[in-house]
Design a protein around this motif. Structure first.
Motif, PDB file in Angstrom:
ATOM      1  N   ARG A 121       0.846  -1.187   0.000  1.00  0.00           N
ATOM      2  CA  ARG A 121       0.000   0.000   0.000  1.00  0.00           C
ATOM      3  C   ARG A 121       0.883   1.240   0.000  1.00  0.00           C
ATOM      4  NH1 ARG A 121      -3.645  -2.330   4.602  1.00  0.00           N
ATOM      5  NH2 ARG A 121      -1.794  -1.740   5.723  1.00  0.00           N
ATOM      6  N   GLY A 122       0.414   2.247  -0.643  1.00  0.00           N
ATOM      7  CA  GLY A 122       1.137   3.510  -0.648  1.00  0.00           C
ATOM      8  C   GLY A 122       0.972   4.228   0.677  1.00  0.00           C
ATOM      9  N   SER A 123       1.816   5.213   0.891  1.00  0.00           N
ATOM     10  CA  SER A 123       1.744   5.986   2.124  1.00  0.00           C
ATOM     11  C   SER A 123       2.059   7.441   1.800  1.00  0.00           C
ATOM     12  CB  SER A 123       2.735   5.448   3.152  1.00  0.00           C
ATOM     13  OG  SER A 123       2.848   6.325   4.248  1.00  0.00           O
ATOM     14  N   ALA A 124       1.087   8.309   2.003  1.00  0.00           N
ATOM     15  CA  ALA A 124       1.313   9.734   1.771  1.00  0.00           C
ATOM     16  C   ALA A 124       2.310  10.279   2.792  1.00  0.00           C
ATOM     17  CB  ALA A 124      -0.010  10.494   1.864  1.00  0.00           C
ATOM     18  N   LEU A 125       2.267   9.739   4.001  1.00  0.00           N
ATOM     19  CA  LEU A 125       3.157  10.189   5.064  1.00  0.00           C
ATOM     20  C   LEU A 125       4.623   9.955   4.714  1.00  0.00           C
ATOM     21  CD1 LEU A 125       3.467  11.297   7.968  1.00  0.00           C
ATOM     22  CD2 LEU A 125       3.276   8.936   8.757  1.00  0.00           C
ATOM     23  N   GLY A 179       5.650   9.069   1.570  1.00  0.00           N
ATOM     24  CA  GLY A 179       5.876   9.320   0.150  1.00  0.00           C
ATOM     25  C   GLY A 179       6.072   8.056  -0.665  1.00  0.00           C
ATOM     26  N   LYS A 180       5.424   6.977  -0.255  1.00  0.00           N
ATOM     27  CA  LYS A 180       5.547   5.707  -0.978  1.00  0.00           C
ATOM     28  C   LYS A 180       4.390   5.538  -1.948  1.00  0.00           C
ATOM     29  CE  LYS A 180       6.434   1.937   1.128  1.00  0.00           C
ATOM     30  NZ  LYS A 180       6.379   0.801   2.036  1.00  0.00           N
ATOM     31  N   GLN A 181       4.695   4.992  -3.096  1.00  0.00           N
ATOM     32  CA  GLN A 181       3.682   4.703  -4.096  1.00  0.00           C
ATOM     33  C   GLN A 181       3.082   3.326  -3.833  1.00  0.00           C
ATOM     34  OE1 GLN A 181       2.708   6.542  -6.831  1.00  0.00           O
ATOM     35  NE2 GLN A 181       3.961   8.266  -6.161  1.00  0.00           N
ATOM     36  N   GLU A 182       1.876   3.131  -4.300  1.00  0.00           N
ATOM     37  CA  GLU A 182       1.236   1.817  -4.245  1.00  0.00           C
ATOM     38  C   GLU A 182       1.943   0.897  -5.242  1.00  0.00           C
ATOM     39  OE1 GLU A 182      -3.267   1.225  -3.942  1.00  0.00           O
ATOM     40  OE2 GLU A 182      -2.831   0.944  -6.071  1.00  0.00           O
TER      41      GLU A 182
END
Length: 131
Positions: A32-36, A38-41
């Protein structure tokens, strides 16, 4: 095509490669991505079976590894002592047929452990925890 980043594809079983292809077609989520952070799905990538065939076509040694891997898996699941002895002999023949020094070393290793492998076939127990 280089072998770099290909280890997982080469050592994974045919069932694993098929399963990964199914997951890729289904669009399975790997991470899963994470906005916190900065990871992409990340979705499951496809093409493992095609890449595997390309890698094997480039060299006989990885192909021999694949054959021996399958042969060892089948031999280790045998419960008949004569069947496992015959399987070990075939495996050693494949090792020696490659004329590779690493395979020759492994052939000697398998022959040296033949007794323990046969005992495992007879009793279905392992000394792994003790060792």
């Amino acid at each position: 095509m280089p072998l770099k980043h290909s280890t997982y594809i080469l050592i994974s079983s045919e069932d694993t490669r098929k399963r990964k292809e199914r997951y890729a077609r289904a669009g399975r989520l790997v991470s899963r991505g994470s906005a916190l952070f900065g990871k992409q799905e990340v979705l499951q990538k496809g093409g493992a079976r095609k890449r595997y065939k390309e890698l094997i076509s480039q060299s006989e040694l990885p192909f021999a590894c694949d054959i021996v891997d399958e042969m060892l898996a089948q031999a280790y699941s045998c419960t008949d002592v004569d069947a496992i002895r015959a399987a070990i002999e075939r495996i050693v023949e494949v090792f020696r047929g490659t004329k590779d020094r690493h395979f020759e070393w492994f052939a000697c290793l398998v022959e040296g452990h033949r007794g323990g492998i046969v005992v495992h076939a007879r009793h279905q127990i392992s000394s792994g925890k003790v060792e």
